[in-house]
Structures are given as C-alpha cells and as structure tokens.
Design a protein around this motif. Structure first.
Motif, short mmCIF file in Angstrom:
data_model
loop_
_atom_site.label_atom_id
_atom_site.label_comp_id
_atom_site.label_asym_id
_atom_site.label_seq_id
_atom_site.Cartn_x
_atom_site.Cartn_y
_atom_site.Cartn_z
N UNK A 111 52.33 40.32 28.04
CA UNK A 111 52.59 40.35 26.61
C UNK A 111 54.05 40.02 26.35
N UNK A 112 54.35 39.81 25.08
CA UNK A 112 55.73 39.58 24.69
C UNK A 112 56.09 38.11 24.65
N UNK A 113 57.35 37.88 24.33
CA UNK A 113 57.87 36.53 24.16
C UNK A 113 58.91 36.28 25.24
N UNK A 135 65.51 61.68 27.07
CA UNK A 135 64.04 61.58 27.11
C UNK A 135 63.60 60.16 26.79
N UNK A 136 64.30 59.52 25.85
CA UNK A 136 64.01 58.12 25.53
C UNK A 136 64.33 57.23 26.72
N UNK A 137 65.50 57.47 27.33
CA UNK A 137 65.90 56.68 28.50
C UNK A 137 64.89 56.84 29.62
N UNK A 138 64.46 58.08 29.87
CA UNK A 138 63.49 58.33 30.94
C UNK A 138 62.14 57.66 30.66
N UNK A 139 61.80 57.53 29.37
CA UNK A 139 60.54 56.86 29.03
C UNK A 139 60.58 55.39 29.44
N UNK A 140 61.77 54.79 29.38
CA UNK A 140 61.90 53.39 29.82
C UNK A 140 61.89 53.29 31.34
N UNK A 141 62.37 54.32 32.01
CA UNK A 141 62.23 54.35 33.46
C UNK A 141 60.75 54.36 33.84
N UNK A 142 59.96 55.11 33.09
CA UNK A 142 58.52 55.16 33.33
C UNK A 142 57.86 53.81 33.07
N UNK A 143 58.29 53.15 31.98
CA UNK A 143 57.73 51.84 31.66
C UNK A 143 58.00 50.84 32.79
N UNK A 144 59.24 50.87 33.29
CA UNK A 144 59.63 49.94 34.35
C UNK A 144 58.83 50.21 35.62
N UNK A 145 58.77 51.48 36.01
CA UNK A 145 58.03 51.85 37.22
C UNK A 145 56.55 51.51 37.09
N UNK A 205 58.43 41.99 21.29
CA UNK A 205 58.73 40.67 21.86
C UNK A 205 59.17 40.74 23.32
N UNK A 206 59.46 41.94 23.82
CA UNK A 206 59.94 42.05 25.20
C UNK A 206 58.83 41.62 26.14
N UNK A 207 59.07 40.58 26.92
CA UNK A 207 58.03 40.05 27.81
C UNK A 207 57.74 41.04 28.93
N UNK A 208 56.48 41.15 29.25
CA UNK A 208 56.06 42.09 30.30
C UNK A 208 56.09 41.39 31.66
N UNK A 209 57.31 41.09 32.08
CA UNK A 209 57.55 40.48 33.39
C UNK A 209 58.87 41.03 33.92
N UNK A 210 59.37 40.47 35.00
CA UNK A 210 60.60 40.99 35.61
C UNK A 210 61.77 40.91 34.65
N UNK A 211 61.86 39.81 33.87
CA UNK A 211 62.94 39.67 32.90
C UNK A 211 62.85 40.75 31.82
N UNK A 212 61.62 41.04 31.42
CA UNK A 212 61.42 42.10 30.44
C UNK A 212 61.88 43.45 30.96
#
Length: 412
Positions: A63-65, A124-134, A99-106
C-alpha cells in the motif's frame, strides 16, 4: 501507486511485453485489464505474476505511494545531521500517513516518525511505530531486519535522552541481536558500539570493556567501523582518569588510522593533529598556542569546504562555534559575548552523552569571557543556564572540566 500500475511499471523496467508476462498462465487481455486496474487478480494469478517479475506478492500488493515516500526521504530537510525536520514531518508526513509505502523505504520513513515522537516524549506513539516496522519485516520474512530494528529503536531513544531505557532495551535483546551475526556480520559490532555509548550514563563499570570489545570486533571485521570515535571516547576517558599510557595509545591509534583512511568528516573533528584527543577543551595550558592551532584549523577546513563546494555539511553549524572559540583563546572576550547565543551549541539531532557534555564545556567560553570582563553575576547565571542542559548526566566522569570551570567562575 495502484497494483496494476506497479505491475505495469515492473514489466516495463524488465523490458517484458504483455505476452512475456502473461505466459501460459493468463491471457494477454486479462493482464491488460489487471494493469489498468479494471480487474482484480486471484492469488494464483498474483503468484504467477510475482514469480515472472521476480518479486514477492507482498511487494506487488504494498500500500501507499512509493514515489511520494521517496520524495519525502530525499528532501533536503531529511538529510541534515544537525537539525530535525519537525515542520516537514508535521506539515507533509503526518497528514499523509496513508501515502507511506509499505516497503523498506516506508519503514525508513516510519523510523523518522518514531524519532519525532521520541522528541515529543510521546513514547507510546513511538513504540507503536516500532511495532509497525517489526510487523512489516516479519510479514515479509525479513527476520534479520526485525532484529536490526531493535538497535534502531534503542538509538531513537537517544533523541529523547532516555539513555537508561535505551541501554536496558539493548541488554534485554542482546542474545537475540548477537545470535544474528551469522546473517548480518556487522550487527554484533553495531550492538557493542551503541551499547557502549549508552553505558556512559548508565553503567560506567562496563563502559570501558564494552568499547574495547567493539574495537576488537573492528579489527576482526577489518572494516574499522567506529574505530575513530571509539578511540576518541576512550582516549578522553583515559586522560580524565590519569591513565597516560592508554591515553597515548588511543592517540597513536587515531594517527595511524588517519594515515590510511583520511575522510572529510574527520577534518572537522581534529584541531591539533599532534594531539587528536584533547585532555582539555577550554582550560588549555597555553591559550596563545591554542589560538594559533584554531587559526590553522579554521583555514584548513575552510579550504576543504570550498574545494568540495560546501559538501562538508557540518560547517554551517560548527563555523560560528570555531570563530567564537578562536576569539576566546585570543583573549577577545568582548567579541565572544557579542557573538554567543544560547542555542548555538545545541543540536536538535541526537547527541550521545559525551557530545552533550563536550558542547556544554565548549560553550563555557561565554561565561568565562563574562567572568574575565568582571561581569561575574552574569557569568554565573550563564553557567547555570548551560548546566541545566546536562542536568541528567552531570555526575559523569566526563564533566570533570565543566566543574573545574564552575570553580573558576564561582571562585571556589
């Protein structure tokens, strides 16, 4: 970018015709409908297309651009080592998260967002992005990048100066991180270097051993990554605790290293090439000699800066600092007072504990100038303002010179 557009782009990049990609599995007409987003492919069809294009299904259906994501990451604001792009994140990124692409660049962009929330103290917000990345890397079968991101997560805590939490997270993940060294040969070296940096403010008893272990790994891998900074940190530490022999060894390591690995980034780090690790940054024995060294140093790096058409990116930040300190060592205290402003030594990008302490020490040329001008109350107030910037790490061995300056200003 839509699924169809991504398939068409990849097909053209690989110089394949519709017939080439369709093969015997699907018809040319069906593939044309898919590329124009007029038909959705089945999983079986997707699998066929992905294999022919030599990509994963996940890559096709991301997903994303991707173009927008790359544009954001390539922005000049995102590539400064001396400032963080708060405005760009708030105006361009956060309103367009879809728009954040769901790939390595994203995931690189998610890391920037994670840092943004660390700065804001919204962990907590920062940790949620750690979860998204993992979660993304795990879904894509990139387990080594899941582990690598544990290091990046700890480093992100440097931006909020939560060194103890970063250190603890690293220790908790040590077994998993080090176990991946057979898949990622650099991860063990990166781990011990980062752990050593955080140990400076958390566990000084292990700091020396950790950094020496990192140096040994630099030799083992023969790439000498971190070798310069490791020897600078250890050399300064040995100077402060009176280990003269070890201090001189670190200085010699740096001299030898620079003979075969002279890079522009090191030019800005060394004022006195005969003594690459200063024992004192402000309270030098011979100010006149130091002023001469600064003059030679400023001329040297200015030539490199002009030669490389301004590519030495640290100059806009450090240039005024060099000029200020040069004026101090020349005894031109009025000029120091006129030029100084409270935030000139403060970077919004991450600084590890020693960076922050050294900037605090060097900024003391301002209160010292006030003191020598007999503006003692102003000098003491200025010193207290600087001290507040390192309140959390003021008990470090590395603040030795800082408190020697305090004793001069407060006449203790």
């Amino acid at each position: 970018m839509s699924l169809g557009a991504r398939i068409r782009q990849l097909r053209k990049e690989r110089k394949m015709t519709l017939v080439d990609l369709a093969g015997e599995q699907i018809t040319k007409g069906m593939l044309s409908l898919i590329e124009n987003d007029k038909s959705k492919p089945s999983m079986e069809t997707l699998n066929h297309i992905a294999k022919k294009l030599d990509v994963s299904i996940g890559y096709l259906t991301q997903e994303g651009d991707e173009a927008w994501t790359r544009w954001v990451l390539d922005s000049e604001d995102f590539n400064s080592s001396y400032s963080f792009p708060f405005e760009h994140v708030e105006q361009e990124v956060l309103p367009n998260l879809d728009k954040v692409s769901q790939n390595v660049k994203g995931m690189e962009l998610y890391h920037v967002i994670r840092i943004y929330y660390r700065y804001k103290g919204e962990h907590s917000q920062a940790d949620s992005y750690s979860e998204k990345i993992s979660s993304f890397y795990r879904t894509m079968g990139m387990e080594h990048l899941v582990v690598r991101d544990k290091l990046n997560d700890a480093i992100s805590l440097m931006y909020s100066q939560d060194y103890a939490e970063a250190f603890n997270r690293l220790v908790e993940s040590e077994e998993e991180i080090v176990s991946f060294k057979e898949y990622d040969s650099r991860i063990e070296l990166d781990y011990y270097y980062v752990k050593g940096i955080f140990a400076l403010s958390v566990d000084m008893e292990t700091f020396e051993d950790i950094l020496n272990q990192s140096i040994e790994l630099s030799y083992e891998h023969e790439n000498f990554k971190y070798f310069f900074s490791e020897n600078v940190i250890l050399g300064y530490y040995y100077a402060l605790i009176g280990e003269q022999g070890k201090y001189e060894m670190c200085c010699e390591n740096i001299k030898r290293y620079l003979k075969f690995n002279r890079q522009e980034k090191y030019e800005i780090e060394i004022i006195d090439e005969d003594n690459p690790v200063p024992k004192f940054y402000v309270l030098v024995e011979d100010r006149e000699k130091q002023a001469e060294l600064y003059e030679e140093y400023i001329n040297r790096i200015q030539k490199v800066y002009e030669k490389d058409q301004g590519k030495m990116v640290g100059m806009p930040f450090y240039g005024p600092i060099f000029a200020l300190e040069h004026a101090y060592f020349e005894g031109n205290y009025e000029k120091v007072v006129q030029m100084y402003h409270d935030d000139m030594y403060i970077r919004t990008t991450a600084q590890h504990p020693i960076d922050r302490i050294l900037m605090a020490i060097r900024s003391c040329v301002y209160p010292l100038s006030l003191y020598y001008m007999n503006e003692k109350e102003k000098a003491r107030k200025a010193f207290n303002t600087i001290e507040a910037t390192i309140e959390d790490i003021k008990d470090s061995i590395f603040t030795t010179e800082f408190y020697m300056i305090r004793d001069i200003i407060f006449e203790r």
